[in-house]
Design an enzyme around this catalytic site. Structure first.
Site, PDB file in Angstrom:
ATOM      1  N   GLU A  78       0.780  -1.153  -0.131  1.00  0.00           N
ATOM      2  CA  GLU A  78       0.184   0.003  -0.143  1.00  0.00           C
ATOM      3  C   GLU A  78       0.796   1.297  -0.023  1.00  0.00           C
ATOM      4  O   GLU A  78       2.028   1.313   0.832  1.00  0.00           O
ATOM      5  CB  GLU A  78      -0.999   0.246   1.159  1.00  0.00           C
ATOM      6  CG  GLU A  78      -1.977  -0.983   1.237  1.00  0.00           C
ATOM      7  CD  GLU A  78      -2.994  -1.079   0.282  1.00  0.00           C
ATOM      8  OE1 GLU A  78      -3.160  -0.045  -0.390  1.00  0.00           O
ATOM      9  OE2 GLU A  78      -3.683  -2.277   0.132  1.00  0.00           O
ATOM     10  N   CYS A 141      -7.251  -2.101   8.633  1.00  0.00           N
ATOM     11  CA  CYS A 141      -5.953  -2.166   7.905  1.00  0.00           C
ATOM     12  C   CYS A 141      -5.501  -0.934   7.589  1.00  0.00           C
ATOM     13  O   CYS A 141      -4.393  -0.379   7.896  1.00  0.00           O
ATOM     14  CB  CYS A 141      -6.200  -2.933   6.402  1.00  0.00           C
ATOM     15  SG  CYS A 141      -6.325  -4.757   6.836  1.00  0.00           S
ATOM     16  N   HIS A 165      -1.536  -5.878   1.718  1.00  0.00           N
ATOM     17  CA  HIS A 165      -2.476  -6.714   1.674  1.00  0.00           C
ATOM     18  C   HIS A 165      -2.356  -8.050   1.001  1.00  0.00           C
ATOM     19  O   HIS A 165      -1.625  -7.977  -0.016  1.00  0.00           O
ATOM     20  CB  HIS A 165      -3.685  -5.919   0.978  1.00  0.00           C
ATOM     21  CG  HIS A 165      -4.540  -5.191   1.842  1.00  0.00           C
ATOM     22  ND1 HIS A 165      -4.817  -3.867   1.746  1.00  0.00           N
ATOM     23  CD2 HIS A 165      -5.450  -5.549   3.072  1.00  0.00           C
ATOM     24  CE1 HIS A 165      -5.449  -3.415   2.509  1.00  0.00           C
ATOM     25  NE2 HIS A 165      -5.883  -4.469   3.370  1.00  0.00           N
TER      26      HIS A 165
END
Length: 204
Positions: A78, A141, A165
């Site tokens: 991310e 998250c 992820h």
């Protein structure tokens, strides 16, 4: 060099969470760096305090948090965390924030310090699907990614931090026709490749 690698416990009625299962199976050392696994609760707020205490205790150079993204077909580092909690389902404490800032006086977003493109490339070179993601969602998250960045900004300026992820495990999609999954062995292999890329970049 030391890396704190966090993984969430099962949530949303699932019996397992590939994040913590993969984190627990990582080697104790990768590319000469020490790997410290940490299970964290899928609970807004509490997860960040658990990580903060671990940062104080372990004094890592890097915190990499790992989470499940059901429906994704690749391991996705991310790039950015946003200052928003908006739970589609309650967390494991029954809390379901709607359109709430994570830090009322914090910035709208934080970018990771980790080499996300190099991480994705390393995962692909290991023979697994990966690409950089620009949305960590608005659930726990994204919450932990933002909170660790905020800890870096306010308490631990030498820290580098980020999030990745990973997909469902095969056993999680038995009743979900057409939903992609990745084996635990592949999760571990992919995370190991990503961590190696972090260590190499940190040494440069």
């Amino acid at each position: 060099m030391k890396l704190l690698i966090t993984g969430f416990d099962p949530f949303g009625g699932e019996k397992t969470n590939p994040a913590i299962e993969a984190v627990k199976r990582l080697p104790a050392a990768i590319a000469g760096a020490t790997v410290v696994p940490l299970e964290i609760p899928t609970v807004f707020g509490t997860c960040a305090e658990v990580v903060r205490q671990a940062i104080i205790t372990e004094r890592p150079d890097v915190v990499l948090s790992v989470g499940q993204a059901g429906g994704r077909s690749a391991l996705t580092p991310e790039r950015i965390a946003i200052n928003l909690d908006d739970g589609r389902i309650p967390d494991n404490a029954g809390f379901q924030p709607v359109d709430q800032p994570i830090q009322p006086n914090g910035p709208a977003a934080y970018f990771t310090q980790l080499p996300v493109k190099a991480m994705a490339q390393a995962i692909r070179q290991a023979g697994l699907p990966s690409h950089v993601s620009t949305t960590a969602g608005t659930y726990v998250c994204n919450h932990i990614m933002y909170q660790v960045q905020h800890l870096r900004a306010t308490e631990f300026p030498q820290l580098q931090a980020g999030f990745i992820h990973i997909p469902f495990l095969p056993e999680q999609v038995v009743q979900r026709s057409g939903v992609p999954s990745l084996s635990l062995t592949d999760d571990v292999r992919g995370l190991t490749a990503a961590i190696r890329a972090i260590v190499i970049a940190h040494a440069d």
